[in-house]
Design an enzyme around this catalytic site. Structure first.
Site, PDB file in Angstrom:
ATOM      1  CG  ASP A 124      -2.090   0.858   0.926  1.00 25.09           C
ATOM      2  OD1 ASP A 124      -3.165   0.316   0.743  1.00 25.09           O
ATOM      3  OD2 ASP A 124      -1.996   2.083   0.935  1.00 25.09           O
TER       4      ASP A 124
ATOM      5  CE1 TYR B 197     -12.281   3.258  -9.905  1.00 22.50           C
ATOM      6  CE2 TYR B 197     -14.345   2.992 -10.703  1.00 22.50           C
ATOM      7  CZ  TYR B 197     -13.465   2.633 -10.081  1.00 22.50           C
ATOM      8  OH  TYR B 197     -13.518   1.527  -8.832  1.00 22.50           O
TER       9      TYR B 197
ATOM     10  CE  LYS C  98     -11.301  -0.402 -10.956  1.00 21.03           C
ATOM     11  NZ  LYS C  98     -10.236  -1.028 -10.354  1.00 21.03           N
TER      12      LYS C  98
ATOM     13  CG  ASP D  76       3.251   4.837  -7.521  1.00 24.87           C
ATOM     14  OD1 ASP D  76       2.267   4.181  -7.821  1.00 24.87           O
ATOM     15  OD2 ASP D  76       3.553   6.049  -7.918  1.00 24.87           O
TER      16      ASP D  76
ATOM     17  CG  ASN E 121      -7.771  -3.976  -4.025  1.00 18.19           C
ATOM     18  OD1 ASN E 121      -8.941  -4.065  -4.124  1.00 18.19           O
ATOM     19  ND2 ASN E 121      -7.217  -3.083  -3.071  1.00 18.19           N
TER      20      ASN E 121
HETATM   21  N1  LIG Z   1     -15.586   0.646  -3.106  1.00 16.23           N
HETATM   22  C1  LIG Z   1     -16.357   0.109  -4.132  1.00 16.23           C
HETATM   23  O1  LIG Z   1     -17.370   0.144  -4.075  1.00 16.23           O
HETATM   24  C2  LIG Z   1     -15.651  -0.393  -5.300  1.00 16.23           C
HETATM   25  C3  LIG Z   1     -16.541  -0.917  -6.287  1.00 16.23           C
HETATM   26  C4  LIG Z   1     -15.759  -1.409  -7.371  1.00 16.23           C
HETATM   27  C5  LIG Z   1     -14.421  -1.465  -7.449  1.00 16.23           C
HETATM   28  N2  LIG Z   1     -13.472  -1.148  -6.513  1.00 16.23           N
HETATM   29  C6  LIG Z   1     -12.166  -1.024  -6.642  1.00 16.23           C
HETATM   30  O2  LIG Z   1     -11.894  -1.911  -5.530  1.00 16.23           O
HETATM   31  C7  LIG Z   1     -10.346  -1.401  -5.183  1.00 16.23           C
HETATM   32  C8  LIG Z   1      -9.965  -1.256  -3.867  1.00 16.23           C
HETATM   33  O3  LIG Z   1     -10.799   0.245  -3.650  1.00 16.23           O
HETATM   34  P1  LIG Z   1     -11.473   0.348  -2.172  1.00 16.23           P
HETATM   35  O4  LIG Z   1     -12.873   0.923  -2.509  1.00 16.23           O
HETATM   36  O5  LIG Z   1     -11.018  -0.470  -1.424  1.00 16.23           O
HETATM   37  O6  LIG Z   1     -10.636   1.932  -1.765  1.00 16.23           O
HETATM   38  P2  LIG Z   1      -9.642   2.269  -0.624  1.00 16.23           P
HETATM   39  O7  LIG Z   1      -9.161   3.657  -0.856  1.00 16.23           O
HETATM   40  O8  LIG Z   1     -10.166   1.803   0.778  1.00 16.23           O
HETATM   41  O9  LIG Z   1      -8.335   1.265  -0.948  1.00 16.23           O
HETATM   42  C9  LIG Z   1      -7.677   1.464  -2.087  1.00 16.23           C
HETATM   43  C10 LIG Z   1      -6.173   1.475  -1.507  1.00 16.23           C
HETATM   44  O10 LIG Z   1      -5.292   1.694  -2.560  1.00 16.23           O
HETATM   45  C11 LIG Z   1      -4.067   2.161  -2.113  1.00 16.23           C
HETATM   46  N3  LIG Z   1      -3.312   2.853  -3.097  1.00 16.23           N
HETATM   47  C12 LIG Z   1      -3.962   3.884  -3.869  1.00 16.23           C
HETATM   48  N4  LIG Z   1      -2.807   4.413  -4.945  1.00 16.23           N
HETATM   49  C13 LIG Z   1      -1.936   3.324  -4.808  1.00 16.23           C
HETATM   50  C14 LIG Z   1      -0.746   3.210  -5.504  1.00 16.23           C
HETATM   51  N5  LIG Z   1      -0.258   3.968  -6.542  1.00 16.23           N
HETATM   52  N6  LIG Z   1      -0.068   2.254  -5.304  1.00 16.23           N
HETATM   53  C15 LIG Z   1      -0.251   1.337  -4.065  1.00 16.23           C
HETATM   54  N7  LIG Z   1      -1.391   1.677  -3.497  1.00 16.23           N
HETATM   55  C16 LIG Z   1      -2.335   2.367  -3.731  1.00 16.23           C
HETATM   56  C17 LIG Z   1      -4.610   3.368  -1.351  1.00 16.23           C
HETATM   57  O11 LIG Z   1      -3.792   3.776  -0.224  1.00 16.23           O
HETATM   58  C18 LIG Z   1      -5.730   2.551  -0.518  1.00 16.23           C
HETATM   59  O12 LIG Z   1      -5.354   1.990   0.588  1.00 16.23           O
HETATM   60  C19 LIG Z   1      -9.893  -0.358  -6.380  1.00 16.23           C
HETATM   61  O13 LIG Z   1      -9.308  -0.944  -7.676  1.00 16.23           O
HETATM   62  C20 LIG Z   1     -11.587   0.310  -6.765  1.00 16.23           C
HETATM   63  O14 LIG Z   1     -11.292   0.954  -8.090  1.00 16.23           O
HETATM   64  C21 LIG Z   1     -14.296  -0.577  -5.487  1.00 16.23           C
END
Ligand SMILES: NC(=O)c1ccc[n+]([C@@H]2O[C@H](COP(=O)([O-])OP(=O)(O)OC[C@H]3O[C@@H](n4cnc5c(N)ncnc54)[C@H](O)[C@@H]3O)[C@@H](O)[C@H]2O)c1
Length: 307
Positions: free
Chosen positions: A38, A171, A175, A72, A99
């Site tokens: 992360d 986005y 995706k 990153d 993720n």
């Molecule tokens: N929350 C939803 O409803 C939802 C729906 C569909 C898809 N998603 C996808 O699920 C995944 C997780 O998202 P989430 O909702 O848990 O959000 P979140 O913000 O809780 O988690 C995302 C994590 O990614 C980390 N991150 C961001 N940029 C980064 C980088 N360059 N390198 C390494 N780490 C990095 C952040 O620090 C964070 O901890 C994402 O790909 C998101 O697009 C989420």
């Protein structure tokens, strides 16, 4: 409890919070060693921190094996080194869960090029970089051995990438790109025993809360085990653990939505209607009659023609 992943080593990106945190804890529960990656940034990608350490501590306190990584995923050198860390510390990588994600939502007329580039960088480039490094290592191992190796790539798409969403051209593009690269990787890697699939998760997390009024973000491990919450971000994690397991070797090139209590196997773009004029080339002036029929349904009523 039956454990599906004893002896496996996994990298989960963006596992400091939300959905990835749920995956890391679930994979560890099934016996996998987890490299918890992360960057520790905000939901829009600003800043950096050591959030991954919290999840490593939770896994270790539960008797599991885990290491932190603060890369990153969009940075080539750091992304390749993240895969390398699995080999250096544990001698192997079996499972890659891409993720990590950010959002920078704006209607297209207000979206900056930077908003587009940064979102593409984390989701699409990050997923590609890690998958490329893992695939190259797995292919080299397969060639050096009996031609097959164990490998699982589990990527993350979203409803925006599958159907579009207002305010998310960046986005949605990222995706959808992830779906396309997953389908291609599943073809390319099938011969060496590696699968590639996409999940479409959901839940209230830092990034989804940005578009929901008064949504409270509760991390997966901070929830009571017995209270079912359809917005729990870890509801897709059992699907990830199963896809990562030896049981799922026959599943590749699939998109599986896991939101709330439902698991849905998605079907991709397919023709819904085919018109042929018996000639080799269409005449534009004849197409009006073809599209006069309502083939567009209710999704984009403004595009209906004829009638
Ligand atoms: N929350 C939803 O409803 C939802 C729906 C569909 C898809 N998603 C996808 O699920 C995944 C997780 O998202 P989430 O909702 O848990 O959000 P979140 O913000 O809780 O988690 C995302 C994590 O990614 C980390 N991150 C961001 N940029 C980064 C980088 N360059 N390198 C390494 N780490 C990095 C952040 O620090 C964070 O901890 C994402 O790909 C998101 O697009 C989420």
């Amino acid at each position: 409890m039956t454990r599906l992943l004893d002896g496996k080593v996994t990298v989960v990106t963006g596992a400091g919070h939300g959905i990835g945190r749920g995956h890391a804890l679930e994979l560890a529960k099934h016996g996998a060693t987890v490299i918890v990656n992360d960057l520790g940034s905000s939901a829009s990608g600003d800043g950096a921190g050591r959030d991954a350490e919290v999840v490593v501590d939770i896994i270790r306190s539960r008797g599991g094996r885990a290491s932190a990584n603060f890369a990153d995923v969009g940075d080539e050198e750091a992304a390749r080194a993240l895969v390398g860390q699995a080999y250096e510390e544990y001698g192997q990588l079996d499972i890659l869960v891409n993720n990590a994600g950010i959002v920078r939502d704006k209607a297209i007329w207000n979206m900056s090029t930077l908003d587009f580039d940064l979102v593409m960088r984390v989701h699409a480039r990050g997923t590609w970089l890690l998958s490329q490094e893992a695939s190259a290592r797995w292919r080299a191992a397969a060639k050096a051995g009996d031609g097959r190796t164990y490998g699982r790539i589990i990527n993350t798409t979203s409803g925006a990438g599958l159907s579009g969403n207002f305010g998310q051209t960046n986005y949605a593009a990222a995706k959808a790109a992830i779906v396309g690269m997953t389908l291609s990787m599943s073809l390319e890697l099938a011969g060496i025993g590696v699968t590639a699939n996409c999940i479409g998760p959901g839940g209230i997390t830092r990034i989804s809360a940005t578009s929901m009024a008064e949504a409270e973000v509760v991390e997966p491990d901070e929830r009571g085990e017995d209270d079912f919450d359809p917005f729990d971000p870890s509801l897709a994690s059992p699907v990830v653990a199963w896809l990562a397991s030896p049981e799922a070797g026959h599943v590749s090139g699939q998109v599986i939505k896991a939101i709330g209590e439902n698991i849905q196997l998605m079907s991709g773009w397919a023709p819904v209607r085919t018109a042929s004029n018996g000639e080799k080339r269409w005449d534009a002036t004849k197409l009006g009659s073809v599209f006069a029929v309502d083939v567009f349904g209710t999704r984009a009523p403004g595009l209906r023609m004829g009638g």
